[in-house]
Design a protein around this motif. Sequence first.
Motif, PDB file in Angstrom:
ATOM      1  N   ASN A  26     -45.563  87.547  44.526  1.00  0.00           N
ATOM      2  CA  ASN A  26     -44.780  87.847  45.729  1.00  0.00           C
ATOM      3  C   ASN A  26     -44.143  89.230  45.666  1.00  0.00           C
ATOM      4  O   ASN A  26     -43.065  89.469  46.226  1.00  0.00           O
ATOM      5  N   LEU A  27     -44.813  90.153  45.011  1.00  0.00           N
ATOM      6  CA  LEU A  27     -44.323  91.526  44.912  1.00  0.00           C
ATOM      7  C   LEU A  27     -44.995  92.442  45.924  1.00  0.00           C
ATOM      8  O   LEU A  27     -44.550  93.573  46.133  1.00  0.00           O
ATOM      9  N   VAL A  28     -46.067  91.968  46.541  1.00  0.00           N
ATOM     10  CA  VAL A  28     -46.717  92.645  47.653  1.00  0.00           C
ATOM     11  C   VAL A  28     -47.132  91.567  48.651  1.00  0.00           C
ATOM     12  O   VAL A  28     -47.130  90.387  48.331  1.00  0.00           O
ATOM     13  N   ARG A  95     -47.406 100.601  44.086  1.00  0.00           N
ATOM     14  CA  ARG A  95     -46.600 100.688  45.308  1.00  0.00           C
ATOM     15  C   ARG A  95     -46.446  99.266  45.815  1.00  0.00           C
ATOM     16  O   ARG A  95     -47.439  98.608  46.160  1.00  0.00           O
ATOM     17  N   SER A  96     -45.208  98.761  45.815  1.00  0.00           N
ATOM     18  CA  SER A  96     -45.002  97.338  46.070  1.00  0.00           C
ATOM     19  C   SER A  96     -43.896  97.111  47.092  1.00  0.00           C
ATOM     20  O   SER A  96     -43.207  98.042  47.513  1.00  0.00           O
ATOM     21  N   MET A  97     -43.725  95.841  47.458  1.00  0.00           N
ATOM     22  CA  MET A  97     -42.719  95.428  48.428  1.00  0.00           C
ATOM     23  C   MET A  97     -41.879  94.275  47.861  1.00  0.00           C
ATOM     24  O   MET A  97     -41.839  93.185  48.442  1.00  0.00           O
ATOM     25  N   PRO A  98     -41.207  94.460  46.743  1.00  0.00           N
ATOM     26  CA  PRO A  98     -40.433  93.352  46.155  1.00  0.00           C
ATOM     27  C   PRO A  98     -39.275  92.967  47.079  1.00  0.00           C
ATOM     28  O   PRO A  98     -38.494  93.831  47.484  1.00  0.00           O
ATOM     29  N   PRO A  99     -39.140  91.706  47.431  1.00  0.00           N
ATOM     30  CA  PRO A  99     -38.201  91.341  48.493  1.00  0.00           C
ATOM     31  C   PRO A  99     -36.739  91.640  48.195  1.00  0.00           C
ATOM     32  O   PRO A  99     -36.004  92.085  49.081  1.00  0.00           O
ATOM     33  N   THR A 100     -36.280  91.413  46.973  1.00  0.00           N
ATOM     34  CA  THR A 100     -34.869  91.665  46.684  1.00  0.00           C
ATOM     35  C   THR A 100     -34.594  93.156  46.544  1.00  0.00           C
ATOM     36  O   THR A 100     -33.535  93.645  46.975  1.00  0.00           O
ATOM     37  N   VAL A 101     -35.526  93.892  45.969  1.00  0.00           N
ATOM     38  CA  VAL A 101     -35.410  95.351  45.941  1.00  0.00           C
ATOM     39  C   VAL A 101     -35.309  95.877  47.367  1.00  0.00           C
ATOM     40  O   VAL A 101     -34.500  96.761  47.673  1.00  0.00           O
ATOM     41  N   ILE A 183     -30.791  89.821  39.806  1.00  0.00           N
ATOM     42  CA  ILE A 183     -29.513  89.748  39.104  1.00  0.00           C
ATOM     43  C   ILE A 183     -28.439  90.496  39.881  1.00  0.00           C
ATOM     44  O   ILE A 183     -27.315  90.007  40.075  1.00  0.00           O
ATOM     45  N   GLU A 184     -28.768  91.694  40.334  1.00  0.00           N
ATOM     46  CA  GLU A 184     -27.806  92.510  41.094  1.00  0.00           C
ATOM     47  C   GLU A 184     -27.357  91.779  42.362  1.00  0.00           C
ATOM     48  O   GLU A 184     -26.165  91.709  42.684  1.00  0.00           O
ATOM     49  N   TRP A 185     -28.334  91.216  43.078  1.00  0.00           N
ATOM     50  CA  TRP A 185     -28.036  90.493  44.315  1.00  0.00           C
ATOM     51  C   TRP A 185     -27.133  89.289  44.052  1.00  0.00           C
ATOM     52  O   TRP A 185     -26.133  89.070  44.751  1.00  0.00           O
TER      53      TRP A 185
END
Length: 240
Positions: A26-28, A95-101, A183-185
């Motif tokens: 689930n990173l892209v 090049r990715s779309m990590p949801p929490t990032v 973790i940050e979230w």
Amino acid sequence: MSAAQPPARGQEALVRVAARALARANLVHAYGHCSTRLDAGHFLVCAARPMGLIEPDEAGTVVPVHGELPEGVLGEVRIHQHIYRLRPDVGGVVRSMPPTVMTLSSVRVTPQPRHGMGAYFSPAVPLWDDPQLVRSDAQARGVAETLGAARAVAMRGNGAVVAAESLMHAVVLTWYLEDAARIEWQLRAAGLTEGAPTLAPEAAAARAVGTGRIYERMWEYLTAGDPEAALADLSQPRTQ
């Protein structure tokens, strides 16, 4: 510039396996791409379609580090070009779309080095503060320059780019980046970041190790069950 040699079977398999692993994690989703350096002047990028749908034996495209993008290659692959130009140490780019990032970057927040996997991005993940698609050389150069010597750059509301010594390392670090963002979230959501510790650069450097098959074990986890996993060439590409 000399012509590129055709990619070896293991290099082709590596790019496909990496693409599918990123999708399973689930990173892209429909968007994203990855590449491996072939030599100082060329890299191999995955097929220009949703990464989880790339079939075994589906060919990628060889792209010059310097020069125009070949026909059919996605416009944001320019980012790969400029990173490979500026960073001869880099052998793989994701090049990715990590949801929490994505969520954090939308408000100009990037994960801090608060836990083991976050240590790999010490002292900080830089932010490309522009939500637009990267469709020009000037933009791509800006992303690469913002990345600098770091392992990852977050793009405001637009995912992330990870660069590492090999594509295997870049895939693993993309997973680590999303875990650091989680973790940050969670800490911010719980109101626990006020005065919360982060890893000092020395502690982060001591923790961000590659021994003990750290990268290899995560790669095996992410690629388990892939029909071409055994074919992927995990050796570091020639970067000089």
